[in-house]
Enzyme design. Structure first.
Site, PDB file in Angstrom:
ATOM      1  N   GLN A  57       0.814  -1.210   0.000  1.00  0.00           N
ATOM      2  CA  GLN A  57       0.000   0.000   0.000  1.00  0.00           C
ATOM      3  C   GLN A  57       0.856   1.272   0.000  1.00  0.00           C
ATOM      4  OE1 GLN A  57      -3.193  -1.233   3.210  1.00  0.00           O
ATOM      5  NE2 GLN A  57      -3.947   0.392   1.911  1.00  0.00           N
ATOM      6  N   HIS A  58       0.209   2.378  -0.351  1.00  0.00           N
ATOM      7  CA  HIS A  58       0.706   3.745  -0.144  1.00  0.00           C
ATOM      8  C   HIS A  58       1.820   4.194  -1.083  1.00  0.00           C
ATOM      9  CE1 HIS A  58      -1.587   3.245   3.469  1.00  0.00           C
ATOM     10  NE2 HIS A  58      -0.658   2.564   4.110  1.00  0.00           N
ATOM     11  N   ASP A  92      -2.254  -4.967  -0.251  1.00  0.00           N
ATOM     12  CA  ASP A  92      -1.908  -6.274   0.311  1.00  0.00           C
ATOM     13  C   ASP A  92      -2.706  -6.587   1.567  1.00  0.00           C
ATOM     14  OD1 ASP A  92      -0.611  -4.290   1.771  1.00  0.00           O
ATOM     15  OD2 ASP A  92       1.371  -5.212   1.653  1.00  0.00           O
TER      16      ASP A  92
END
Length: 490
Positions: free
Chosen positions: A80-81, A243
């Site tokens: 992520q991110h 994820d």
């Protein structure tokens, strides 16, 4: 046959799932390298993700003993991110800044201030952005690399970027998008107003990917790529997700009552909710799920990334490390580790460093330090679990995933520290399995709960029950850890 892919921090994993047999028949992984720099810089070249995908794909197909032409759908999970900045030709302009990058801490604080503090963030986004979210990375790029920023035509997350490579489509879905810092997780939409605070020169309608529903497909594999990989024409690519979201699917955590805990590079704790959650702590992220509903989540930044540093310090392999930590008692004879090698998100200490406390001539040994760092990493997760309140309180089982879940000693430690039964799915690469399950769901092979019941199989040999004596002792040790945390960082 369905393919699940998880593009993580350290590697890309691929699993092959045979729906007719209700089993995972092949799996493989290929590593990535991280670019580390001063002030918490953590970056990666997205070209490595593609290289790793191709290598793991071919190896997984071979291990399954099937043809690539048998694959009907692909589901992609991603760390992520991360920020993947693209030009108008979909070329990467700058290495992807990762979830664990803390160089942008000041930019995140500035965004929170511009939104009116935590209350303003909750009102406009449904959560409070944390250091590591995508928003602060875009602001950082604008300040430090204006020449590159001015060429930006698209900003994608890692899983979005792999979907773009597979299909040629710039799309995203609510689960992963809710970790950007410019997405309102309650109505499940981009927030153009917040985006304008971050990147006023960039039109969000042009730069941000088109949002699709979780059960929609991102598209079909591009014909030229399908030929290269040996896939049949028209293979569908699912919406995919972060994820953590696909890890929840891959552990069957799709209804209230379960907790998924990941012992990966980072550590995560999440539980499903049928409605948006406004937690007492800003450290609990009101993320959307990548199927339906919401997935309130807490993320720590130092789990196997911390334990591996100590393991490598003593030149131990994994078996040697697990043997060493089992040789020291609960509490490591007074060694306390605050394992903040990469700063920390929960507790919120983005600029912290690691501390080893209570060292004496009696306890400064490899066994004590190995056990203490694992305890410290697990205490961070216990800290996060406590922040989740009723969602965690109602859970009677923790489904444990990630590399650390392979350790019997660590599994027992989690059970004892949380006073909760622990069990692992047979496929511990749950995010990759979740990708395959989501792909089958998007292909209308069945309802999600039915697919999870069939494909999420528990490893009974991994089950760990909390021991009453160790639970009591860990309660005391954890209180001491909290005291040390407050003394150094309070």
């Amino acid at each position: 046959m369905y393919l699940g892919v998880d593009c993580g921090t350290q590697s890309t994993k691929v699993v092959v799932v045979d729906l007719a047999r209700g089993a995972t028949t092949g799996e493989a992984s290929r590593p990535h390298r991280m670019i580390e720099g001063a002030r918490g810089r953590r970056e990666q070249d997205p070209a490595q993700w593609i290289e790793a995908f191709i290598g793991a794909f071919r190896a997984a197909i071979a291990s399954a003993g099937v043809s690539a032409g048998d694959i009907r759908g692909i589901g992609v999970s991603g760390q992520q991110h991360g920020m993947v900045a693209l030009d108008a030709r979909d070329q990467v302009l700058y290495p992807a800044k990762l979830w664990c990058d803390t160089e942008t801490h000041a930019h995140n604080q500035a965004l929170i201030g511009a939104l009116g503090g935590e209350e303003g963030c909750l009102a406009r986004l449904g959560l409070v952005p944390q250091t590591g979210y995508t928003a602060s990375k875009v602001a950082w790029l604008r300040e430090h690399h204006r020449d590159i920023y001015d060429r930006v035509d698209g900003v994608l997350l890692p899983h979005d970027y792999l979907n773009l490579w597979l299909t040629g489509e710039r799309v995203s879905e609510a689960g992963d998008a809710s970790g950007t810092g410019y997405f309102d997780s309650r109505p499940r939409r981009w927030s153009p107003e917040v985006w304008q605070l971050i990147a006023p020169e960039l039109d969000p309608a042009r730069v941000l990917p088109r949002l699709i529903e979780s059960r929609d497909t991102a598209g079909q594999v591009r014909p030229v790529l399908a030929r290269e990989l040996g896939l049949s024409p028209g293979v569908a690519v699912a919406s995919g997700g972060g994820d953590n979201m696909l890890g929840a699917i891959g552990t069957g955590n799709i209804v209230p009552g379960k907790v998924t805990m990941s012992l990966g590079t980072s550590g995560t704790v999440c539980a499903h909710s049928d409605h948006p959650v406004l937690a007492d702590s800003a450290m609990v992220a009101n993320f959307c799920a990548s199927h339906a509903g919401w997935l309130p989540l807490v993320c720590t930044m130092n789990t196997t990334s911390a334990t591996n540093r100590v393991r490598e310090l003593f030149g131990l392999d994994l078996a040697g490390f697990n043997q060493a930590l089992a040789q020291a008692p609960v509490g490591a004879d007074g060694v306390t580790v605050l394992p903040f090698f990469n700063g920390e998100r929960v507790p919120s200490l983005p600029e912290a460093s690691a501390s080893f406390l209570g060292l004496t001539s009696r306890n400064t040994s490899p066994a004590h330090l190995c056990r203490a760092v694992v305890e410290g990493a697990t205490f961070c997760l216990r800290y996060g679990l406590d922040l989740m309140g009723p969602l965690a309180d109602q859970a009677r089982q923790i489904r444990l995933i990630g590399g650390g879940a392979h350790s019997a000693a660590w599994r027992q430690m989690v059970a004892d520290i949380t006073a909760t039964e622990v069990v692992c799915p047979r496929v511990t690469d749950a995010a990759a399995l979740g990708g395959a399950i989501q792909a089958a769901w998007c292909a209308r092979e069945g309802e999600l709960d039915e697919l999870c019941q069939t494909l999420v199989q528990l490893d009974e040999g991994s089950r760990a029950e909390p021991d009453a004596g160790r639970v009591k002792r860990y309660g005391e040790v954890y209180l001491g850890w909290l005291v040390a945390l407050d003394r150094l960082h309070g």
